[in-house]
Design a protein around this motif. Sequence first.
Motif, PDB file in Angstrom:
ATOM      1  N   ASN A 143      11.225  -1.943   9.661  1.00 12.68           N
ATOM      2  CA  ASN A 143      11.211  -0.822   8.937  1.00 12.68           C
ATOM      3  C   ASN A 143      11.165  -1.848   7.140  1.00 12.68           C
ATOM      4  N   LEU A 144      10.073  -1.143   5.946  1.00 13.16           N
ATOM      5  CA  LEU A 144      10.479  -1.153   5.160  1.00 13.16           C
ATOM      6  C   LEU A 144      10.876  -0.254   4.335  1.00 13.16           C
ATOM      7  N   GLY A 145      11.448  -0.974   3.424  1.00 15.62           N
ATOM      8  CA  GLY A 145      12.665  -0.604   2.568  1.00 15.62           C
ATOM      9  C   GLY A 145      11.377   0.297   1.346  1.00 15.62           C
ATOM     10  N   LYS A 146      12.509   1.498   1.128  1.00 17.88           N
ATOM     11  CA  LYS A 146      12.098   2.600   0.345  1.00 17.88           C
ATOM     12  C   LYS A 146      10.920   2.016  -0.375  1.00 17.88           C
ATOM     13  N   ASN A 147      11.181   0.967  -1.140  1.00 22.83           N
ATOM     14  CA  ASN A 147      10.491   1.236  -3.039  1.00 22.83           C
ATOM     15  C   ASN A 147       9.642   0.208  -2.350  1.00 22.83           C
ATOM     16  N   VAL A 148       9.030  -0.333  -1.303  1.00 26.76           N
ATOM     17  CA  VAL A 148       8.221  -0.945  -0.765  1.00 26.76           C
ATOM     18  C   VAL A 148       6.788   0.009  -1.448  1.00 26.76           C
ATOM     19  N   THR A 149       5.737  -0.603  -2.200  1.00 25.75           N
ATOM     20  CA  THR A 149       4.561   0.380  -2.798  1.00 25.75           C
ATOM     21  C   THR A 149       3.122  -0.714  -2.234  1.00 25.75           C
ATOM     22  N   SER A 150       3.191  -1.495  -1.491  1.00 24.05           N
ATOM     23  CA  SER A 150       1.947  -1.894  -1.506  1.00 24.05           C
ATOM     24  C   SER A 150       2.311  -4.094  -0.496  1.00 24.05           C
ATOM     25  N   ILE A 151       1.806  -3.148   0.488  1.00 26.36           N
ATOM     26  CA  ILE A 151       1.575  -4.585   1.565  1.00 26.36           C
ATOM     27  C   ILE A 151       0.072  -4.866   1.542  1.00 26.36           C
ATOM     28  N   GLY A 152       0.458  -6.533   1.767  1.00 25.88           N
ATOM     29  CA  GLY A 152      -0.886  -6.978   1.900  1.00 25.88           C
ATOM     30  C   GLY A 152      -2.000  -7.032   3.146  1.00 25.88           C
ATOM     31  N   ASN A 170       7.091   5.636  -0.469  1.00 19.97           N
ATOM     32  CA  ASN A 170       6.786   5.248  -1.513  1.00 19.97           C
ATOM     33  C   ASN A 170       5.405   4.703  -1.416  1.00 19.97           C
ATOM     34  N   ILE A 171       4.617   4.320  -0.543  1.00 24.28           N
ATOM     35  CA  ILE A 171       4.227   3.199  -0.475  1.00 24.28           C
ATOM     36  C   ILE A 171       2.090   3.833  -0.718  1.00 24.28           C
ATOM     37  N   LYS A 172       1.730   3.015  -1.701  1.00 28.21           N
ATOM     38  CA  LYS A 172       0.413   3.469  -1.947  1.00 28.21           C
ATOM     39  C   LYS A 172      -0.789   2.870  -1.509  1.00 28.21           C
ATOM     40  N   ALA A 173      -0.562   1.926  -1.453  1.00 27.97           N
ATOM     41  CA  ALA A 173      -1.533   1.453  -0.914  1.00 27.97           C
ATOM     42  C   ALA A 173      -0.921   0.391   0.183  1.00 27.97           C
ATOM     43  N   ILE A 174      -1.954   0.042   1.188  1.00 26.71           N
ATOM     44  CA  ILE A 174      -2.084  -0.290   2.285  1.00 26.71           C
ATOM     45  C   ILE A 174      -3.288  -2.155   2.453  1.00 26.71           C
ATOM     46  N   GLY A 175      -2.919  -2.849   2.917  1.00 27.95           N
ATOM     47  CA  GLY A 175      -3.830  -3.614   2.490  1.00 27.95           C
ATOM     48  C   GLY A 175      -4.816  -4.035   3.857  1.00 27.95           C
ATOM     49  N   LYS A 176      -5.999  -4.704   3.361  1.00 22.93           N
ATOM     50  CA  LYS A 176      -7.509  -4.410   4.566  1.00 22.93           C
ATOM     51  C   LYS A 176      -6.735  -4.896   5.829  1.00 22.93           C
ATOM     52  N   ASN A 177      -6.871  -3.994   6.785  1.00 28.15           N
ATOM     53  CA  ASN A 177      -6.798  -4.683   8.410  1.00 28.15           C
ATOM     54  C   ASN A 177      -5.219  -4.917   8.581  1.00 28.15           C
ATOM     55  N   ILE A 178      -4.619  -4.503   8.274  1.00 26.65           N
ATOM     56  CA  ILE A 178      -2.704  -4.454   9.154  1.00 26.65           C
ATOM     57  C   ILE A 178      -2.456  -5.739  10.018  1.00 26.65           C
ATOM     58  N   VAL A 228      13.027  -4.646  -2.679  1.00 27.44           N
ATOM     59  CA  VAL A 228      11.067  -5.025  -2.685  1.00 27.44           C
ATOM     60  C   VAL A 228      10.533  -4.195  -2.557  1.00 27.44           C
ATOM     61  N   THR A 229       8.765  -4.133  -3.368  1.00 26.11           N
ATOM     62  CA  THR A 229       7.931  -3.745  -4.279  1.00 26.11           C
ATOM     63  C   THR A 229       6.603  -4.286  -3.718  1.00 26.11           C
ATOM     64  N   THR A 230       6.497  -5.455  -2.977  1.00 23.28           N
ATOM     65  CA  THR A 230       5.655  -5.681  -2.462  1.00 23.28           C
ATOM     66  C   THR A 230       5.500  -6.638  -1.411  1.00 23.28           C
ATOM     67  N   ILE A 231       4.139  -6.587  -0.107  1.00 20.40           N
ATOM     68  CA  ILE A 231       4.612  -7.588   0.923  1.00 20.40           C
ATOM     69  C   ILE A 231       3.300  -7.953   0.874  1.00 20.40           C
ATOM     70  N   ALA A 232       2.739  -8.867   1.054  1.00 26.14           N
ATOM     71  CA  ALA A 232       1.982  -9.845   0.524  1.00 26.14           C
ATOM     72  C   ALA A 232       1.166 -10.013   1.984  1.00 26.14           C
ATOM     73  N   ASP A 233       0.609 -10.393   2.076  1.00 26.88           N
ATOM     74  CA  ASP A 233      -1.055 -10.302   3.335  1.00 26.88           C
ATOM     75  C   ASP A 233      -0.067 -11.774   4.378  1.00 26.88           C
ATOM     76  N   TYR A 234      -0.155 -11.220   5.435  1.00 25.84           N
ATOM     77  CA  TYR A 234      -0.131 -12.235   7.129  1.00 25.84           C
ATOM     78  C   TYR A 234       1.251 -12.153   7.139  1.00 25.84           C
TER      79      TYR A 234
END
Length: 176
Positions: free
Chosen positions: A111-120, A143-151, A93-99
């Motif tokens: 626990n987020l996998g090691k290849n998740v780079t973006s969470i919504g 490896n996460i690069k971007a964390i969405g607005k107010n998790i 998994v590389t992306t976790i979408a909003d909510y």
Amino acid sequence: LMMTVGIGIGSNLDNIVNENYTVISADDAVFEGFKYIADGDEKNEITITGYTSDLDLTNVVIPDEIDGKPVTKIGAGAFKSSGIISLTVSDSVTTIADYAFAYCYSLKELNLGKNVTSIGDGIIASEAYKTAMYIEKLTLSDNIKAIGKNIYGSNDSYYTRVGSLNVPASVSSINS
């Protein structure tokens, strides 16, 4: 000879309503309790769109692949309001979408996998003035690069608390 037509005014053949009166796509399929769709440019990736709550709620593990295709995304609201207690996101998994995990009041470990780079946005949101969410352990990918607005999903994080959280150095963007 009498013929009855089973399509009513305003019916939509592209959608199905499940037992909770939630509209799901007719393209959704189910594998070991995970609702999913084939996604990507050539429909060669899998997006998890939901989870059936009548299955095991502890130690839920997102599979690396379904039907020989990698699971690369957890869709918006996929686990919203489910009774899951612990969840591990696979390394595919590389992306976790909003909510994605919003209103999961039983969730204690994520626990987020090691290849998740973006969470919504609002992935662990709880509703104001309702039971508070307390996640004992939230593990982010190195490896996460971007964390969405107010998790937490609200400007008042009182309603969602995390006992243990380490934000890795790889994060270059936290939207607020």
